[in-house]
Design an enzyme around this catalytic site. Structure first.
Site, PDB file in Angstrom:
ATOM      1  N   TYR A 128     105.576  58.658  30.438  1.00 54.45           N
ATOM      2  CA  TYR A 128     104.583  57.900  31.219  1.00 54.45           C
ATOM      3  C   TYR A 128     105.052  57.734  32.671  1.00 54.45           C
ATOM      4  O   TYR A 128     104.278  57.903  33.598  1.00 54.45           O
ATOM      5  CB  TYR A 128     104.365  56.519  30.581  1.00 54.45           C
ATOM      6  N   PHE A 137      82.681  69.068  52.337  1.00 52.90           N
ATOM      7  CA  PHE A 137      82.226  69.538  51.019  1.00 52.90           C
ATOM      8  C   PHE A 137      81.340  68.465  50.379  1.00 52.90           C
ATOM      9  O   PHE A 137      81.427  67.299  50.731  1.00 52.90           O
ATOM     10  CB  PHE A 137      83.432  69.864  50.136  1.00 52.90           C
ATOM     11  N   ASP A 138      80.496  68.867  49.409  1.00 52.20           N
ATOM     12  CA  ASP A 138      79.506  67.911  48.891  1.00 52.20           C
ATOM     13  C   ASP A 138      80.114  66.673  48.226  1.00 52.20           C
ATOM     14  O   ASP A 138      79.600  65.574  48.381  1.00 52.20           O
ATOM     15  CB  ASP A 138      78.447  68.577  47.999  1.00 52.20           C
ATOM     16  N   ASP A 181      91.386  68.724  54.022  1.00 49.53           N
ATOM     17  CA  ASP A 181      90.882  69.011  52.678  1.00 49.53           C
ATOM     18  C   ASP A 181      91.330  70.444  52.388  1.00 49.53           C
ATOM     19  O   ASP A 181      90.842  71.400  52.974  1.00 49.53           O
ATOM     20  CB  ASP A 181      89.355  68.875  52.657  1.00 49.53           C
ATOM     21  N   ALA A 194      91.675  72.584  49.602  1.00 44.67           N
ATOM     22  CA  ALA A 194      91.417  73.345  48.375  1.00 44.67           C
ATOM     23  C   ALA A 194      91.805  74.828  48.501  1.00 44.67           C
ATOM     24  O   ALA A 194      92.379  75.405  47.590  1.00 44.67           O
ATOM     25  CB  ALA A 194      89.938  73.206  47.994  1.00 44.67           C
ATOM     26  N   LYS A 218      91.737  75.487  42.856  1.00 47.76           N
ATOM     27  CA  LYS A 218      91.431  76.695  43.626  1.00 47.76           C
ATOM     28  C   LYS A 218      92.740  77.438  43.913  1.00 47.76           C
ATOM     29  O   LYS A 218      93.223  78.190  43.089  1.00 47.76           O
ATOM     30  CB  LYS A 218      90.701  76.328  44.922  1.00 47.76           C
ATOM     31  N   HIS A 225      72.098  68.215  42.771  1.00 50.14           N
ATOM     32  CA  HIS A 225      71.998  69.603  42.289  1.00 50.14           C
ATOM     33  C   HIS A 225      72.708  69.826  40.955  1.00 50.14           C
ATOM     34  O   HIS A 225      72.350  70.727  40.210  1.00 50.14           O
ATOM     35  CB  HIS A 225      72.539  70.574  43.347  1.00 50.14           C
TER      36      HIS A 225
HETATM   37  N1  F0G Z   1      86.913  70.110  48.682  1.00 49.87           N
HETATM   38  C1  F0G Z   1      86.459  71.371  48.691  1.00 49.87           C
HETATM   39  C2  F0G Z   1      86.512  72.164  49.950  1.00 49.87           C
HETATM   40  C3  F0G Z   1      85.930  71.922  47.527  1.00 49.87           C
HETATM   41  O1  F0G Z   1      85.463  73.173  47.564  1.00 49.87           O
HETATM   42  C4  F0G Z   1      85.916  71.151  46.346  1.00 49.87           C
HETATM   43  C5  F0G Z   1      85.373  71.688  45.117  1.00 49.87           C
HETATM   44  C6  F0G Z   1      86.422  69.849  46.380  1.00 49.87           C
HETATM   45  C7  F0G Z   1      86.918  69.358  47.575  1.00 49.87           C
HETATM   46  C8  F0G Z   1      86.426  68.964  45.180  1.00 49.87           C
HETATM   47  O2  F0G Z   1      87.387  69.376  44.294  1.00 49.87           O
HETATM   48  O3  F0G Z   1      86.150  70.087  42.241  1.00 49.87           O
HETATM   49  O4  F0G Z   1      88.584  69.561  42.169  1.00 49.87           O
HETATM   50  O5  F0G Z   1      86.943  67.757  42.442  1.00 49.87           O
HETATM   51  N2  F0G Z   1      84.691  72.740  45.081  1.00 49.87           N
HETATM   52  C9  F0G Z   1      84.164  73.401  43.909  1.00 49.87           C
HETATM   53  C10 F0G Z   1      83.299  74.541  44.348  1.00 49.87           C
HETATM   54  C11 F0G Z   1      83.554  72.533  42.889  1.00 49.87           C
HETATM   55  O6  F0G Z   1      82.634  75.128  43.483  1.00 49.87           O
HETATM   56  O7  F0G Z   1      83.299  74.904  45.525  1.00 49.87           O
HETATM   57  P1  F0G Z   1      87.255  69.187  42.701  1.00 49.87           P
END
Ligand code: F0G
Length: 458
Positions: free
Chosen positions: A72, A124-125, A215, A217, A258, A450
């Site tokens: 833990y 990102f969304d 950010d 990814a 990613k 979406h």
């Molecule tokens: N930031 C970026 C640039 C992303 O592309 C994503 C996720 C996230 C943050 C969030 O990360 O999914 O681990 O919670 N992108 C995916 C996509 C879902 O299909 O582009 P997560």
């Protein structure tokens, strides 16, 4: 003769996939309310919905999983990951989270308050979702050229420095939660951000006294593009470039699904102990104790290994060239694609293919449905559905570009699969004049609609 770019790995385990008939797909997509997220994976032949969490782990990563420490508190897997993060990114403090959006949630719980402004390059969304959920505003300062899909620019993901400076000048520092730069810029088409741009954003952030968060990814793909395209970096090692990129920032959020090639996981990196301490409380509330966050020990082990594999030049080269292979095939067939090709995906301009379908009938979603019906290939809409409604006026937001994204999972598909995908899109393209109507919304959630939306065909 030059050698073709070849994968620096061979395949040890396979997973069968199945082709379906068009009649089956007609039924399935109707049952799924014309939302591709609602399909079962068995109903999909080639899945290009996302490159997130869909990569193939290596034998070394699987081996690392077997020796995960599930304590833990203070697990050796945590320390292994801490060392890897420090080595690759330079950040001394970190918090594990279950994925990228969880990292955003924890960090924004400290940084973002109601009425704040968060400038950046096409958030990102989920990033935008977390900002708007806190009644703050995400201000997009991406360079204008990013919406011109055919014009070449090596760094279409860049922040427009003038736009950013205007935001910083016209607001008190305590109203600006932080600057967020997304590398690569997913929403703008997987386009990279240059080192010079990151350096300038870092300088502005310190002049105006605001935090600069990356950010991250697809940070390794971003580093690959810097090596390929930016003066002075051709001879530098990917990891050297990565460390320089992060050296300009105060922290990072990471979706490890990613570029770290794991199926689940994320983290926040911090330069500063104080911010780390403030965020730790939220990590404990939302994710788990600070030495595991939302991750098991074995997953932290696989991630530590993945950070090294994802920053190998030979791997990055074969990956990014594979994406370009699909992009070039589509281009050869006359399909309007965003150029230069992104690092993780190829983006198709849906409005150019279906000009008669009005924005209100969601041309990109219509195209995505047609691609599925044609060949069982699943792609994702990046258009008005994803752009959501304006949080204040509740009107639909219509972005400049209505795109579908064909995201390529890492180390998963062969170029033969991509040939199949290209033919699928070509067949839709050739019968585009017969596609007269789009879709309308039957039900939608108030935010991030979406993912769960229900649609019907007009
Ligand atoms: N930031 C970026 C640039 C992303 O592309 C994503 C996720 C996230 C943050 C969030 O990360 O999914 O681990 O919670 N992108 C995916 C996509 C879902 O299909 O582009 P997560």
């Amino acid at each position: 003769m030059d050698f073709p770019s070849t994968e620096p790995f061979r395949i040890k385990m396979v997973e069968n996939i199945f082709r379906s008939t068009r009649a089956q797909r007609e039924n399935w997509i109707k049952e799924a309310s014309y939302n591709l997220f609602n399909l079962r994976s068995e109903q999909v032949f080639i899945d290009l919905l996302t490159d997130s969490g869909t990569g193939a782990m290596s034998d070394k990563q699987w081996a690392a999983m077997m020796v995960g420490d599930e304590s833990y508190a203070g697990a050796s897997s945590y320390y292994k990951l801490k060392d890897a993060i420090k080595d690759i990114t330079g950040f001394s403090y970190f918090l594990p989270t279950h994925q990228g959006r969880a990292a955003e949630n924890v960090l924004f719980s400290v940084l973002v308050k109601e009425g704040d402004i968060v400038p950046g390059n096409s958030h990102f969304d989920t990033t935008k979702g977390h900002i708007e959920f806190r009644k703050a505003e995400a201000v997009d300062c991406t360079v204008d050229i990013s919406s011109d899909i055919t014009k070449y620019h090596p760094f279409k993901g860049n922040v427009d420095i003038q736009k950013l400076e205007n935001v910083l000048k016209s607001n008190p520092a305590d109203k600006i939660s932080c600057i967020i730069v997304t590398i690569t810029n997913n929403t703008a088409g997987g386009q990279p951000v240059s080192m010079a741009n990151l350096r300038t954003v870092g300088k502005l952030a310190s002049v105006y006294g605001v935090k600069f968060i990356i950010d991250s990814a697809r940070f390794a793909e971003n580093a690959y593009f810097i090596k390929q395209r930016e003066d002075g970096y051709a001879d530098k090692d990917i990891r050297e470039i990565v460390r320089e990129m992060f050296s300009y920032a105060d922290g990072m959020t990471m979706s490890s699904k990613k570029d770290a090639i794991v199926n689940m996981g994320g983290f926040i990196g911090f330069r500063d102990e104080e911010l780390f301490r403030l965020a730790s409380t939220y990590n404990i509330i939302y994710e788990g104790f600070i030495t595991y966050g939302g991750m098991s020990g074995r997953d932290m082990n696989a991630l530590a290994q993945g950070l090294y594999e994802g920053t190998e030049f030979s791997y990055l080269e074969s990956r990014i060239r594979q994406v370009a292979y699909l992009g070039n095939k589509l281009k050869e067939y006359g399909i309007p694609v965003l150029e230069p090709f992104g690092g993780h995906a190829v983006f198709i301009d849906a409005k150019k293919i279906l000009p008669e379908i009005p924005g209100e009938e969601f041309p990109a979603q219509t195209l995505a449905i047609e691609i599925y019906l044609e060949g069982g290939v699943r792609v994702v809409e990046l258009g008005a559905l994803m752009a959501d409604r304006d949080p204040v006026t509740r009107e639909n937001r219509f972005p400049d570009l209505e795109m579908v994204r064909l995201a390529i999972p890492r180390r998963v598909y062969t170029n033969n699969h991509l040939d199949y995908v290209a033919v699928t899109v070509k067949n839709v393209f050739e019968r585009r004049d017969s596609i007269k109507h789009g879709v309308r919304i039957k039900w939608e959630a108030p935010i991030l609609r979406h993912f769960t939306i229900a649609l019907e065909r007009i």
